[in-house]
Design a protein around this motif. Structure first.
Motif, PDB file in Angstrom:
ATOM      1  N   VAL A  89       6.033   4.010   8.935  1.00  0.00           N
ATOM      2  CA  VAL A  89       5.515   3.899  10.297  1.00  0.00           C
ATOM      3  C   VAL A  89       6.635   3.898  11.340  1.00  0.00           C
ATOM      4  CG1 VAL A  89       4.313   2.356  11.911  1.00  0.00           C
ATOM      5  CG2 VAL A  89       3.359   2.803   9.652  1.00  0.00           C
ATOM      6  N   SER A 115      -0.877   5.273   5.452  1.00  0.00           N
ATOM      7  CA  SER A 115      -0.550   4.244   6.445  1.00  0.00           C
ATOM      8  C   SER A 115      -1.581   4.225   7.566  1.00  0.00           C
ATOM      9  CB  SER A 115       0.860   4.464   7.010  1.00  0.00           C
ATOM     10  OG  SER A 115       0.966   5.723   7.646  1.00  0.00           O
ATOM     11  N   GLN A 119      -2.973   0.570   7.937  1.00  0.00           N
ATOM     12  CA  GLN A 119      -2.194  -0.154   8.937  1.00  0.00           C
ATOM     13  C   GLN A 119      -2.741   0.110  10.331  1.00  0.00           C
ATOM     14  OE1 GLN A 119       2.080  -0.662   8.525  1.00  0.00           O
ATOM     15  NE2 GLN A 119       2.077   0.838   6.869  1.00  0.00           N
ATOM     16  N   PRO A 121      -0.733   1.513  13.047  1.00  0.00           N
ATOM     17  CA  PRO A 121       0.525   2.047  13.566  1.00  0.00           C
ATOM     18  C   PRO A 121       0.496   2.201  15.083  1.00  0.00           C
ATOM     19  CG  PRO A 121      -0.783   3.797  12.576  1.00  0.00           C
ATOM     20  CD  PRO A 121      -1.479   2.503  12.244  1.00  0.00           C
ATOM     21  N   THR A 125      -2.581   8.729  14.399  1.00  0.00           N
ATOM     22  CA  THR A 125      -2.125   9.733  13.432  1.00  0.00           C
ATOM     23  C   THR A 125      -2.753  11.105  13.670  1.00  0.00           C
ATOM     24  OG1 THR A 125      -1.805   8.006  11.776  1.00  0.00           O
ATOM     25  CG2 THR A 125      -1.941  10.275  10.966  1.00  0.00           C
TER      26      THR A 125
END
Length: 338
Positions: A89, A115, A119, A121, A125
């Protein structure tokens, strides 16, 4: 008098319209040609590829070979920077927040998807990255340390059931491929293991070799040419056995579990990078990974060339984020806010 007022208002309206048209024409005349010119002259300075893991892993090894080939093809230096942490990340965030000018890229594996699934981040994404080109894919391999009591995957499962939570395994952080895939395997096998986080798979492999770690799911690319290459291999995660390791079964063969997983590697750019630049990069990367010598290089790492269009690669990322999110939920990987 009325006609004069109307005419005055009409004249002012026309003046405003002309000003707007002039602004539009100025944009088209000045801004668009500049962008086109910039894309046409690209690259005119060094290019940076960020690898979001420590040096020594598969991402780093493949990225450096690709960078070398791109330097030759583009006539500019292509430099690799390692920025590890938080299962990729940290480095991914650097690229997501970089200027979309065609000079900064992210070289990453399917961890970008895992991720995103596990997560929170500091980027989106699926919105903050443009897919550039897929490079390769490969199965994972399950490794144990020398001297571990179990020599086969069925025996490993038996040992883990007899010692719940006592086996530790390496990851590059919450949500990396190794973490998610190990938890999925543990869930299917009915066992419990303890994760240990590292900034990159290289340091984790060092501890596995030293006997301080018990288990890792990683790639042949990350262990090739390292002491970890000689460690016991319990199984591969692909659909079929690897030709160079014919004696090592797949997870499905060894256990009967419905477990088949592979990893991809590819190049991404900050969202908004000009299409002409991304198209040129896709063309060059696809050409490079199809070269016989590059295929041979990948084969030695246990991977195979896997070029794809930008659209195909982005579709794969979206699909993987969806699948890994479902997997994380089934495996009990709960991150606050997910």
């Amino acid at each position: 008098m009325i006609n004069r007022r109307v005419a005055g208002r009409t004249g002012k309206s026309m003046h405003r319209v002309l000003l707007v048209l002039a602004a539009i024409i100025s944009y088209l005349f000045f801004v668009l040609p500049v962008n086109a010119s910039a894309a046409g002259s690209w690259p005119d300075r060094p290019i940076r590829i960020v690898v979001p893991f420590a040096a020594g892993g598969s991402n780093d090894v493949i990225a450096r070979r690709l960078a070398h080939e791109l330097s030759v093809a583009l006539g500019q230096s292509v430099l690799v920077e390692n920025k590890g942490g938080a299962a990729g990340v940290v480095g991914s965030a650097v690229v997501a927040h970089s200027a979309p000018d065609g000079y900064t890229y992210l070289f990453v594996s399917a961890t970008l998807a895992t991720s995103a699934a596990t997560q929170n981040p500091p980027y989106d994404t699926l919105k903050d990255f443009d897919a550039v080109a897929r490079v390769a894919d490969a199965p994972f391999v399950m490794l144990t340390r020398n001297g571990f009591p179990a020599k086969t995957l069925p025996d490993f499962i038996k040992y883990a059931k007899a010692h719940p939570g006592k086996i530790n395994y390496g990851t590059t952080g919450i949500g990396d491929s190794g973490h998610l895939l190990t938890e999925l395997f543990s869930s299917l096998a009915g066992i419990k293991m303890q994760p240990v986080g590292y900034k990159g798979i290289g340091p984790a492999q060092i501890d596995l070799v030293a006997g301080r770690l018990d288990f890792i799911i990683t790639t042949l690319a990350s262990i090739t040419g390292t002491p970890a290459a000689t460690l016991p291999k319990l199984a591969f995660t692909g659909r079929a056995r690897e030709p160079e390791f014919a004696s090592v079964p797949t997870v499905r063969e060894a256990t009967g579990l419905d477990y088949e997983e592979t990893v991809w590697w590819g190049l991404f750019a900050p969202s908004g990078t000009p299409d002409p630049i991304l198209d040129k990069m896709n063309k060059e990367v696809s050409r490079i990974v199809a070269l016989p010598e590059f295929k041979k290089f990948l084969s030695a790492l246990g991977a195979k060339s896997s070029p794809a269009s930008r659209t195909e690669f982005m579709a794969q990322l979206k699909q993987d984020v969806k699948i890994f999110t479902q997997t994380a939920q089934r495996s009990g990987i709960n991150i606050a806010g997910k």
